[in-house]
Design an enzyme around this catalytic site. Structure first.
Site, PDB file in Angstrom:
ATOM      1  N   THR A 257      36.147  56.799  -3.416  1.00  0.00           N
ATOM      2  CA  THR A 257      36.579  58.103  -3.225  1.00  0.00           C
ATOM      3  C   THR A 257      38.098  58.477  -3.372  1.00  0.00           C
ATOM      4  O   THR A 257      38.396  59.393  -3.785  1.00  0.00           O
ATOM      5  CB  THR A 257      36.432  58.571  -1.589  1.00  0.00           C
ATOM      6  OG1 THR A 257      34.934  58.256  -1.299  1.00  0.00           O
ATOM      7  CG2 THR A 257      36.858  59.805  -0.987  1.00  0.00           C
TER       8      THR A 257
ATOM      9  N   SER B 251      31.834  52.248  -4.147  1.00  0.00           N
ATOM     10  CA  SER B 251      31.672  50.950  -3.564  1.00  0.00           C
ATOM     11  C   SER B 251      30.389  50.602  -2.858  1.00  0.00           C
ATOM     12  O   SER B 251      30.131  49.461  -2.496  1.00  0.00           O
ATOM     13  CB  SER B 251      32.924  50.476  -2.790  1.00  0.00           C
ATOM     14  OG  SER B 251      32.699  51.103  -1.420  1.00  0.00           O
TER      15      SER B 251
ATOM     16  N   THR C 200      35.830  52.975   0.347  1.00  0.00           N
ATOM     17  CA  THR C 200      35.874  52.310   1.737  1.00  0.00           C
ATOM     18  C   THR C 200      34.635  51.801   2.299  1.00  0.00           C
ATOM     19  O   THR C 200      34.737  51.016   2.961  1.00  0.00           O
ATOM     20  CB  THR C 200      36.204  53.679   2.733  1.00  0.00           C
ATOM     21  OG1 THR C 200      35.072  54.726   2.552  1.00  0.00           O
ATOM     22  CG2 THR C 200      37.629  54.384   2.491  1.00  0.00           C
ATOM     23  N   ASP C 201      33.687  52.030   1.588  1.00  0.00           N
ATOM     24  CA  ASP C 201      32.149  51.561   2.191  1.00  0.00           C
ATOM     25  C   ASP C 201      32.251  49.971   2.088  1.00  0.00           C
ATOM     26  O   ASP C 201      31.624  49.606   3.334  1.00  0.00           O
ATOM     27  CB  ASP C 201      31.385  52.080   1.269  1.00  0.00           C
ATOM     28  CG  ASP C 201      30.634  53.514   1.665  1.00  0.00           C
ATOM     29  OD1 ASP C 201      31.344  54.097   2.480  1.00  0.00           O
ATOM     30  OD2 ASP C 201      30.096  54.180   0.814  1.00  0.00           O
TER      31      ASP C 201
HETATM   32  N1  ASP Z   1      31.216  55.696  -1.121  1.00  0.00           N
HETATM   33  C1  ASP Z   1      32.540  55.746  -1.211  1.00  0.00           C
HETATM   34  C2  ASP Z   1      32.777  54.161  -1.653  1.00  0.00           C
HETATM   35  O1  ASP Z   1      32.862  53.352  -0.717  1.00  0.00           O
HETATM   36  C3  ASP Z   1      33.124  56.009  -0.007  1.00  0.00           C
HETATM   37  C4  ASP Z   1      34.825  55.972  -0.102  1.00  0.00           C
HETATM   38  O2  ASP Z   1      35.456  55.399  -1.119  1.00  0.00           O
HETATM   39  O3  ASP Z   1      35.450  56.329   1.108  1.00  0.00           O
HETATM   40  O4  ASP Z   1      33.275  54.321  -2.721  1.00  0.00           O
END
Ligand code: ASP
Length: 305
Positions: free
Chosen positions: A8, A54, A87-88
């Site tokens: 993200t 991710s 973040t995932d």
């Molecule tokens: N789905 C995204 C990822 O993990 C979520 C994020 O980055 O906050 O790439």
């Protein structure tokens, strides 16, 4: 050295007030750095190692990322490495790099909960803070893999995503963070735990040949048929996300015994957000999450050949 992998933090949306309907992994790492004016003039290099959401992280990206991190960390002219990530699965990548490399220099993961186009974009400040830790962390004794988000510095062994949407979405479980970045200054609370790394040699094999280690859960109404099906499908290792301090449904336990008898490695973690697994006989505690235990079992099986 800034290595980009997507997430993200590199995401874009159609409007500045859009915080949910966006595309992750759209902007290159150089664009992320260019969006942080205080980074201008620093001796930074960028490399795009991957560009993915991710949630879709793969062992192939992990292998390549570990190799690129090791390459740059070995350079005399590199003080530390920052990895921009989603973040995932950030906590899984952080733990993987910790167990494989346990580097003597700071290796800092960062991410964002809002896309780069958001009015609330947290990526630029997180990236700046991560660079600060990579440049100056060693002076405080912080070596090894860390994650920096929302002005908080977490060790790879402790960091976990605990909220799906808040800007302050990560914590360090019962251990607490190792420190903070307060208005650009580092505040140290404790050391970054280290470990004996397994090394790049252990993960050099083609990822198609890596052992299969899956996570299953113990829950009300569990039957153990998921375990039986995975064993029939050739799984090499199983981690159980158990209840409480390590309890497993009787039906699942019976299936795990059948799995063990077929040579499948079995490990028990807890599905609780806080509190370790406790061995009733020895009182030994194990605070690893199911995802960390999956990585350890995977590396153990890789090392065993
Ligand atoms: N789905 C995204 C990822 O993990 C979520 C994020 O980055 O906050 O790439």
């Amino acid at each position: 050295m800034i290595l980009g992998t997507g997430g993200t933090i590199a995401g874009t949306a159609a409007s500045a007030d859009e915080a949910v309907g966006y595309q992750a992994a759209q902007l290159g790492v150089e664009r992320l750095v260019a969006a942080v004016p205080p980074l201008a003039g620093l001796a930074l290099e960028c490399e795009q190692v991957a560009q993915l959401n991710s949630k879709d992280m793969t062992h192939a990206v992990w292998q390549r990322l570990a190799q690129r991190c090791a390459h740059h960390l070995a350079r005399d002219d590199v003080a530390g490495v920052v990895v921009t990530h989603g973040t995932d699965t950030l906590e899984e990548t952080a733990y993987f790099l910790h167990r494989v490399l346990a580097p003597a220099k700071p290796l800092v993961l960062t991410a964002a909960m809002r896309p780069a186009t958001s009015m609330q974009a947290d990526g630029p400040q997180n990236l700046l803070d991560a660079v600060t830790v990579a440049r100056h962390g060693a002076a405080l004794g912080w070596r090894g893999v860390m994650a920096v988000l929302a002005a908080t510095v977490h060790a790879a062994v402790d960091v976990r995503k605990v909220h799906g949407w808040r800007l302050d979405a990560f914590d360090s479980g019962d251990a607490g963070p190792v420190g903070a970045v307060v208005a650009g200054a580092l505040q140290r609370l404790r050391d970054v735990p280290t470990c004996a790394p397994v090394g790049l040699g252990a993960i050099a094999r083609d990822v198609g040949q890596w052992p299969r280690v899956e996570v299953v859960a113990s829950h009300a109404g569990a039957s153990g048929r998921v375990v039986d099906a995975l064993v029939a499908d050739g799984v090499d290792g199983l981690v159980v996300a158990a209840t409480g301090f390590g309890d497993v449904h009787a039906e699942v336990l019976a299936a795990l015994e059948r799995a063990r008898a077929r040579g499948v490695a079995v490990a028990i973690a807890t599905r609780c957000a806080y509190g370790p697994v406790i061995d009733a006989a020895t009182r030994a505690v194990d605070a690893r999450t199911p995802w960390q235990m999956r990585i350890d079992l995977l590396l153990e099986r890789l090392r065993a050949g």
